[in-house]
Design an enzyme around this catalytic site. Structure first.
Site, PDB file in Angstrom:
ATOM      1  CB  CYS A   1      -0.948  -0.026   1.191  1.00  0.00           C
ATOM      2  SG  CYS A   1      -2.184  -1.326   1.032  1.00  0.00           S
TER       3      CYS A   1
HETATM    4  N1  LIG Z   1      -2.729  -6.339   1.210  1.00  0.00           N
HETATM    5  C1  LIG Z   1      -3.344  -5.295   1.762  1.00  0.00           C
HETATM    6  O1  LIG Z   1      -3.139  -5.034   2.947  1.00  0.00           O
HETATM    7  C2  LIG Z   1      -4.310  -4.446   0.959  1.00  0.00           C
HETATM    8  C3  LIG Z   1      -5.208  -3.635   1.662  1.00  0.00           C
HETATM    9  C4  LIG Z   1      -6.131  -2.881   0.947  1.00  0.00           C
HETATM   10  C5  LIG Z   1      -6.119  -2.905  -0.439  1.00  0.00           C
HETATM   11  N2  LIG Z   1      -5.232  -3.677  -1.106  1.00  0.00           N
HETATM   12  C6  LIG Z   1      -5.308  -3.679  -2.577  1.00  0.00           C
HETATM   13  O2  LIG Z   1      -6.008  -4.846  -3.005  1.00  0.00           O
HETATM   14  C7  LIG Z   1      -5.493  -5.321  -4.252  1.00  0.00           C
HETATM   15  C8  LIG Z   1      -5.024  -6.762  -4.106  1.00  0.00           C
HETATM   16  O3  LIG Z   1      -3.966  -6.804  -3.174  1.00  0.00           O
HETATM   17  P1  LIG Z   1      -3.524  -8.126  -2.409  1.00  0.00           P
HETATM   18  O4  LIG Z   1      -2.685  -7.679  -1.253  1.00  0.00           O
HETATM   19  O5  LIG Z   1      -4.687  -9.032  -2.171  1.00  0.00           O
HETATM   20  O6  LIG Z   1      -2.576  -8.797  -3.524  1.00  0.00           O
HETATM   21  P2  LIG Z   1      -2.049 -10.317  -3.545  1.00  0.00           P
HETATM   22  O7  LIG Z   1      -0.841 -10.294  -4.391  1.00  0.00           O
HETATM   23  O8  LIG Z   1      -1.988 -10.855  -2.160  1.00  0.00           O
HETATM   24  O9  LIG Z   1      -3.221 -11.100  -4.298  1.00  0.00           O
HETATM   25  C9  LIG Z   1      -3.601 -10.827  -5.584  1.00  0.00           C
HETATM   26  C10 LIG Z   1      -3.922 -12.136  -6.277  1.00  0.00           C
HETATM   27  O10 LIG Z   1      -4.432 -11.842  -7.583  1.00  0.00           O
HETATM   28  C11 LIG Z   1      -3.962 -12.845  -8.461  1.00  0.00           C
HETATM   29  N3  LIG Z   1      -4.112 -12.359  -9.825  1.00  0.00           N
HETATM   30  C12 LIG Z   1      -3.334 -11.509 -10.533  1.00  0.00           C
HETATM   31  N4  LIG Z   1      -3.855 -11.304 -11.772  1.00  0.00           N
HETATM   32  C13 LIG Z   1      -4.984 -12.048 -11.837  1.00  0.00           C
HETATM   33  C14 LIG Z   1      -5.957 -12.261 -12.842  1.00  0.00           C
HETATM   34  N5  LIG Z   1      -5.890 -11.638 -14.007  1.00  0.00           N
HETATM   35  N6  LIG Z   1      -6.968 -13.109 -12.581  1.00  0.00           N
HETATM   36  C15 LIG Z   1      -7.044 -13.745 -11.377  1.00  0.00           C
HETATM   37  N7  LIG Z   1      -6.167 -13.567 -10.383  1.00  0.00           N
HETATM   38  C16 LIG Z   1      -5.148 -12.727 -10.611  1.00  0.00           C
HETATM   39  C17 LIG Z   1      -2.554 -13.101  -8.003  1.00  0.00           C
HETATM   40  O11 LIG Z   1      -2.100 -14.371  -8.456  1.00  0.00           O
HETATM   41  C18 LIG Z   1      -2.712 -13.041  -6.483  1.00  0.00           C
HETATM   42  O12 LIG Z   1      -2.976 -14.306  -5.935  1.00  0.00           O
HETATM   43  C19 LIG Z   1      -4.388  -4.338  -4.628  1.00  0.00           C
HETATM   44  O13 LIG Z   1      -4.929  -3.332  -5.431  1.00  0.00           O
HETATM   45  C20 LIG Z   1      -3.983  -3.752  -3.281  1.00  0.00           C
HETATM   46  O14 LIG Z   1      -3.414  -2.463  -3.427  1.00  0.00           O
HETATM   47  C21 LIG Z   1      -4.338  -4.468  -0.429  1.00  0.00           C
END
Ligand SMILES: NC(=O)c1ccc[n+]([C@@H]2O[C@H](COP(=O)([O-])OP(=O)(O)OC[C@H]3O[C@@H](n4cnc5c(N)ncnc54)[C@H](O)[C@@H]3O)[C@@H](O)[C@H]2O)c1
Length: 421
Positions: A265
């Site tokens: 983030c």
């Molecule tokens: N981790 C946090 O604390 C947090 C908090 C709030 C918001 N976010 C936001 O949420 C979003 C996701 O973050 P995250 O931490 O879950 O990421 P992550 O990397 O943990 O998970 C994302 C998943 O999406 C998959 N992926 C990628 N492309 C794909 C596709 N085309 N189809 C299907 N799956 C696909 C990846 O393989 C991965 O498993 C980001 O935009 C992030 O900024 C994250």
């Protein structure tokens, strides 16, 4: 409008954000397909293994046992959904937003989209993404029209990995839609999953909300980091000033210095905002740029402080045995994405340090660094102990009692041979 009572839900992306959404939806009665392109992750989930610390294996096993959760890498399984949520990464590439995962996810969902369904983007992104990018991709791939044939909205995620108090269900959830009916559909969906939803008037406001929250944090951390550097140079104990300022019951929020920012983030989201401001308004977002600059320099500052500490003892980093504690960017997690600990470790190694790292959340093979266990012998043998991330599992008393010299970037311990940042 299609009913928002539990139906078939597709969650695209089964990571830190998508998996908790999927698990909670199973709990309240949805049939959930967790779609992810990462085959290893999918196989693990299908076997009941969670890769997200806040989601225990038992929860995944219970979801599988209910018969209402399926993890898959097969796009065909996304068919016939009532609601689809997009939780894919939104990284930066060469300093610019990289929305390729969101584009791929929208294209996959477009093929499965049917009239009356709802699509919700949760990935963090700049204002305008839902309406200007996702709507068009869904329409193009489905032949349907957003707002007329299907509902579309944005709802930022606030999940805070490792937070024992605030989790997905009890954290208020901001919701939005491209029109009143879409807002109703998005809110109706999340009302079933969380204790409280907060509606805003449009998707741009919801997208900005998330960036405001993270930019606020990023800027305040940068303020306290820069103040810490100056306070040290002036010989003033910044931690005492922070504790004293924190007793003010209004108009002050406590932020503490550290070795830099990490995770998915803070090092990324504010740049989505400054990039969009520059693109659409033609102005630099100076606060974001300054905060990026200050926070990005912190790992170098930590290395220079450690160098000075060793120097006082007539030692050089080159050849010194350094025990680095906590590689993850955040306490009590194993998340090393964008972690300042990695930058510090690589700098110390490049300077010739005999570096050993302790992080109980990482398995050997996770990182290209020498991982050791924390014990009295390792602490005694080290020329310096560097606390980068203060996991609760560390025995701080033992470190304080046996270390020759400690640089503690988190102010977890005090003692005659301990220096704070
Ligand atoms: N981790 C946090 O604390 C947090 C908090 C709030 C918001 N976010 C936001 O949420 C979003 C996701 O973050 P995250 O931490 O879950 O990421 P992550 O990397 O943990 O998970 C994302 C998943 O999406 C998959 N992926 C990628 N492309 C794909 C596709 N085309 N189809 C299907 N799956 C696909 C990846 O393989 C991965 O498993 C980001 O935009 C992030 O900024 C994250």
């Amino acid at each position: 409008m299609r009913s928002t009572r539990p139906g078939r839900l597709v969650v695209v992306g089964q990571g830190y954000v998508g998996l908790p959404v999927a698990m909670r939806a199973v709990e309240v009665g949805f049939d959930v397909v967790g779609f992810d392109v990462d085959v290893t992750r999918v196989k693990g989930l299908a076997a009941g293994e969670s890769h997200v610390e806040d989601v225990p294996d038992e929860v995944v096993l219970a979801a599988l046992a209910s018969g209402r959760y399926e993890a898959t890498d097969d796009p065909a399984r996304t068919q016939d959904f009532d609601v689809a949520v997009i939780d894919v990464p939104t990284p930066l590439t060469d300093g610019a937003p990289n929305l390729s995962h969101v584009v791929d996810a929208a294209r996959i969902l477009a093929v499965s989209l049917t009239p009356g369904a709802t699509v919700i983007l949760e990935s963090t992104t700049y204002p305008g993404t839902t309406e200007d990018l996702v709507a068009g991709l869904l329409e193009e791939g489905s032949g349907l029209v957003a707002g007329r044939d299907f509902y579309l909205g944005y709802s930022p995620e606030r999940i805070d990995p490792g937070n024992a108090v605030w989790h997905f269900q009890n954290t208020p959830k901001v919701v939005s839609g491209i029109d009143a009916e879409s807002l109703q559909a998005v809110q109706g969906f999340f009302d079933q999953l969380v204790d409280r939803t907060v509606a805003v008037s449009g998707t741009r406001e919801a997208e900005l909300t998330k960036l405001l929250e993270n930019t606020f944090r990023h800027v305040n951390i940068a303020l306290i980091n820069e103040l810490t550097i100056f306070a040290e140079a002036m010989g003033v104990d910044v931690w005492e000033a922070i504790d004293a300022a924190s007793t003010k019951p209004f108009g002050y929020l406590r932020f503490t210095p550290g070795p830099g920012v990490g995770g998915h983030c803070l090092p990324i989201d504010p740049s989505y905002l400054s990039w969009e401001v520059r693109r659409s308004v033609g102005q630099p977002f100076r606060f974001v740029e300054l905060a990026n600059d200050v926070n990005a320099r912190m790992p170098d500052y930590v290395v220079s402080r450690l160098t000075e500490g060793l120097n006082r003892d007539k030692r050089a980093v080159n050849g010194s045995r350094i025990l680095l504690l906590g590689l993850a960017y955040k306490r009590n997690t194993g998340d090393i994405r964008e972690s300042p600990g990695m930058a510090i470790a690589h700098s110390l190694r490049a300077l010739g340090a005999d570096l050993r790292v302790v992080d109980p959340y990482l398995a050997p093979g996770n990182v290209d660094l020498r991982l050791v266990d924390l014990n009295e012998d390792e602490v005694r043998q080290a020329d310096a102990v560097l606390i980068v991330t203060d996991h609760d599992a560390f025995d701080y008393e033992m470190i304080r009692d046996h270390a020759r010299y400690v640089l503690d970037t988190r102010n977890r311990i005090r003692g005659p041979r301990v220096e704070s940042l």
